[in-house]
Every structure is written in C-alpha cells, then in structure tokens.
Scaffold this motif. Sequence first.
Motif, PDB file in Angstrom:
ATOM      1  N   GLU A 321       0.827  -1.207   0.000  1.00  0.00           N
ATOM      2  CA  GLU A 321       0.000   0.000   0.000  1.00  0.00           C
ATOM      3  C   GLU A 321       0.863   1.259   0.000  1.00  0.00           C
ATOM      4  O   GLU A 321       0.539   2.248  -0.666  1.00  0.00           O
ATOM      5  CB  GLU A 321      -0.926  -0.012   1.221  1.00  0.00           C
ATOM      6  CG  GLU A 321      -1.971  -1.126   1.207  1.00  0.00           C
ATOM      7  CD  GLU A 321      -2.822  -1.130   2.467  1.00  0.00           C
ATOM      8  OE1 GLU A 321      -2.625  -0.233   3.318  1.00  0.00           O
ATOM      9  OE2 GLU A 321      -3.689  -2.026   2.601  1.00  0.00           O
ATOM     10  N   ALA A 324       2.253   1.812  -3.467  1.00  0.00           N
ATOM     11  CA  ALA A 324       1.221   2.354  -4.354  1.00  0.00           C
ATOM     12  C   ALA A 324       0.994   3.840  -4.093  1.00  0.00           C
ATOM     13  O   ALA A 324       0.825   4.625  -5.043  1.00  0.00           O
ATOM     14  CB  ALA A 324      -0.080   1.573  -4.166  1.00  0.00           C
ATOM     15  N   ARG A 325       1.000   4.238  -2.850  1.00  0.00           N
ATOM     16  CA  ARG A 325       0.807   5.653  -2.515  1.00  0.00           C
ATOM     17  C   ARG A 325       1.968   6.500  -3.007  1.00  0.00           C
ATOM     18  O   ARG A 325       1.783   7.632  -3.482  1.00  0.00           O
ATOM     19  CB  ARG A 325       0.620   5.819  -1.004  1.00  0.00           C
ATOM     20  CG  ARG A 325      -0.729   5.304  -0.495  1.00  0.00           C
ATOM     21  CD  ARG A 325      -0.780   5.335   1.020  1.00  0.00           C
ATOM     22  NE  ARG A 325      -0.547   6.686   1.545  1.00  0.00           N
ATOM     23  CZ  ARG A 325      -0.260   6.943   2.819  1.00  0.00           C
ATOM     24  NH1 ARG A 325      -0.165   5.942   3.689  1.00  0.00           N
ATOM     25  NH2 ARG A 325      -0.088   8.184   3.214  1.00  0.00           N
ATOM     26  N   GLU A 327       3.854   5.877  -5.638  1.00  0.00           N
ATOM     27  CA  GLU A 327       3.731   6.013  -7.086  1.00  0.00           C
ATOM     28  C   GLU A 327       2.600   6.959  -7.465  1.00  0.00           C
ATOM     29  O   GLU A 327       2.734   7.746  -8.411  1.00  0.00           O
ATOM     30  CB  GLU A 327       3.503   4.640  -7.721  1.00  0.00           C
ATOM     31  CG  GLU A 327       4.732   3.741  -7.673  1.00  0.00           C
ATOM     32  CD  GLU A 327       4.569   2.507  -8.544  1.00  0.00           C
ATOM     33  OE1 GLU A 327       4.937   2.582  -9.749  1.00  0.00           O
ATOM     34  OE2 GLU A 327       4.084   1.491  -8.027  1.00  0.00           O
ATOM     35  N   SER A 328       1.490   6.919  -6.740  1.00  0.00           N
ATOM     36  CA  SER A 328       0.345   7.768  -7.072  1.00  0.00           C
ATOM     37  C   SER A 328       0.640   9.247  -6.852  1.00  0.00           C
ATOM     38  O   SER A 328      -0.008  10.109  -7.453  1.00  0.00           O
ATOM     39  CB  SER A 328      -0.879   7.355  -6.254  1.00  0.00           C
ATOM     40  OG  SER A 328      -0.687   7.629  -4.866  1.00  0.00           O
ATOM     41  N   THR A 329       1.584   9.552  -5.987  1.00  0.00           N
ATOM     42  CA  THR A 329       1.959  10.953  -5.736  1.00  0.00           C
ATOM     43  C   THR A 329       3.157  11.392  -6.564  1.00  0.00           C
ATOM     44  O   THR A 329       3.685  12.488  -6.369  1.00  0.00           O
ATOM     45  CB  THR A 329       2.268  11.168  -4.241  1.00  0.00           C
ATOM     46  OG1 THR A 329       3.263  10.224  -3.823  1.00  0.00           O
ATOM     47  CG2 THR A 329       1.033  10.988  -3.391  1.00  0.00           C
ATOM     48  N   GLY A 330       3.599  10.551  -7.491  1.00  0.00           N
ATOM     49  CA  GLY A 330       4.683  10.936  -8.392  1.00  0.00           C
ATOM     50  C   GLY A 330       6.066  10.532  -7.936  1.00  0.00           C
ATOM     51  O   GLY A 330       7.055  10.879  -8.588  1.00  0.00           O
TER      52      GLY A 330
END
Length: 343
Positions: A321, A324-325, A327-330
């Motif tokens: 998790e 994933a977080r 990567e989602s924030t760049g």
Amino acid sequence: MSDLQIGLIALGVLLILVVVVFNWWQDRRIRARMREHFPEDENDALLGAAKTSSSMPGERREPGFASMAQGELLPDDEEEVDHPLEAVLDISFAHPVPADALQKAVHGLSDVGGKPVRIFAERDGGGHRSRLRAGESYVSLQLAVLLANRGGPLTAIEWSQLWTVAQELIAKFEGSVEAPEQDEVIQRAARLDAACAELDVQVGLALRPEEPLPLSQIQQITRDVGFMPYGRHLAWMAESGQPRFLLLMDGAAVADLQSDSVSRLDLLLDLPNSPVDTQPFSRMAGVGRDLARRLGTVLLDDQGRPVVAEADGKIDEQLAEIYARLESTGFVPGQPRTALVFS
C-alpha cells in the motif's frame, strides 16, 4: 460639407505633413552627428556584430567566443527544473557571461543548509544547459533549490543564503533576479515536507550476537549470504542493480566502521529508495533468518521482539500500500527523483 470644414481638414493634413517632415529632418541631423563622433567600423565589437547578424541571421560572431559556432550544433540538455520539488531564482544578465567566468563564480555551490542546489543556464543564441560548457557564454541562469528532504523543509535562512548568492552574481556580472516571495517558498516547502513524511517508511530488523564477533568473520558470512558492496554500504541487490535493503554494522555503513569487531547487525528496508517488490518484508526477513542461523542468534524487529514468520505476508501487504501511494503521488520507488527528496 461646408467650405469651413474642408478648410479645417486641409489645414490638419498640412500640419501633420509638417510634423513628419520636421521629425525626418531631425532624425537625419542626429544620425549625422552620431556618425561624426562614432564612425561605423567593420571591426567594431558592437556595431560590427549587429551588422553581421542582420545580414546573416543565425550566424553570430562575437569577440572572445571562438567556439560559439560549434555550440550551435549541440542540442538542449534534457534535465530541467523540477518545479513541484524545487524553488527557483531566475537571473538575467545584462551581457552574455563566458562559461569560465560563470563557473568560477558558482564554484562550490552545491547546496544550502543541506538542500541540494542545481544550476541551469540559457546559452547566448539559444540552448538550454544543465551544466556549463567551455567555450559558451550565457544570458541567464537558474538556481533551483530542493524544497524539502529528510533534513526537513527549506528554511528562511537557507532561502536567504541562495538569495545572497544571486545578488553577488548580478553585482559581479550586471543583471537582475526574479523569484517568488519568501513566504510562498517556505509554505510550499512545509507542504512538501508534510506530504513526504507520511510516505517515508523504513523497516528495520536486527541481529544481536551474544558477544562481539570479528569483523573479518562477519564480512565472510555476509558475502556467503549474498550481500554486495554498494557505495559505503553492503546491500542485497535487485536484478535491476538497485539495493533492496542495506546491512548496517553497529549502526554504521561498513566503510565507516572504526572497530575490528561487530556487536550488532541491522537490515534496513528503505521503501522510497528500493524498487517495488511484491514481497519486500518476506525477502528481507528470509535473509535475516539465514544470517541469524549462521551467527547463532535470533532475528528481532525494531522493538526488540523475535520476528514471527507467520506475520511476513501481512506486513508485505501493508508495504504494498505504501509503494502504491508513493507512485500515485509521483514518487516512483527507487528512482533518482524520489531519492532527491527521501535522502
């Protein structure tokens, strides 16, 4: 239309013609006086260059920049300011500054207060540079400072230090500087620091032999297990050549040890700086248990409790998790841009 109106219109046109002729005559007289005092010369450093550039666009010849023509062939550098992560001071020079002079002026400028500073330049005649090149000259400069890292957010003092550098540059070479307001920069730094703090996850495991062991013995065992040199550390490497986790000895990198014996080993999984893995904790715990068996000790978590194998999968899910977080924030784990902030 009455005769009076026609007459007024004719008079207006006549006055306009008089003004135009007078201005033309004044302009010719001023130009004549200027030629008397400043005669044009093909070798003049300013007028000569202007004449050349107007007659042959795209080919500029200026004294002192012999390799400029070669520089025309070089493409723009790809590396640019990372605006979400950096604050920028834009410096414009009144006259092109040779690379060697500019390099001397910014020599040693790599950080302010532990925040990395990157330098970008715009070449005279066009061309973006992420490093200064011999033989070129530059019309502008960008000083880009990182807004936050593990040392905390950029402070007002650090921003002021960079401002001082910029002021010294424009005083030395003549120019101007533009930058966002200090309060805006500090607020951006605080927001980035807070956002990254929630994603900055490091997981540690420890091995504590009953008595200190010779460094030579530890080095042999760690090689047998599969650890490899990585900078000043020993690391368990991924197929990509990036470290999955590090091995510390007595809390330090192996290159920094001051003793011939070791009383504690630590395995450190730094999530932002390790490539994405479906089993990051299970992999590290497995290597740790192998080390513990060879050293005759027990694998412990960061609270000093024995690590239970049944919990490995659950911890892997929690770390997935976090990956994933990130990567989602760049912030792609294990990539240079991510390392810039999480360091």
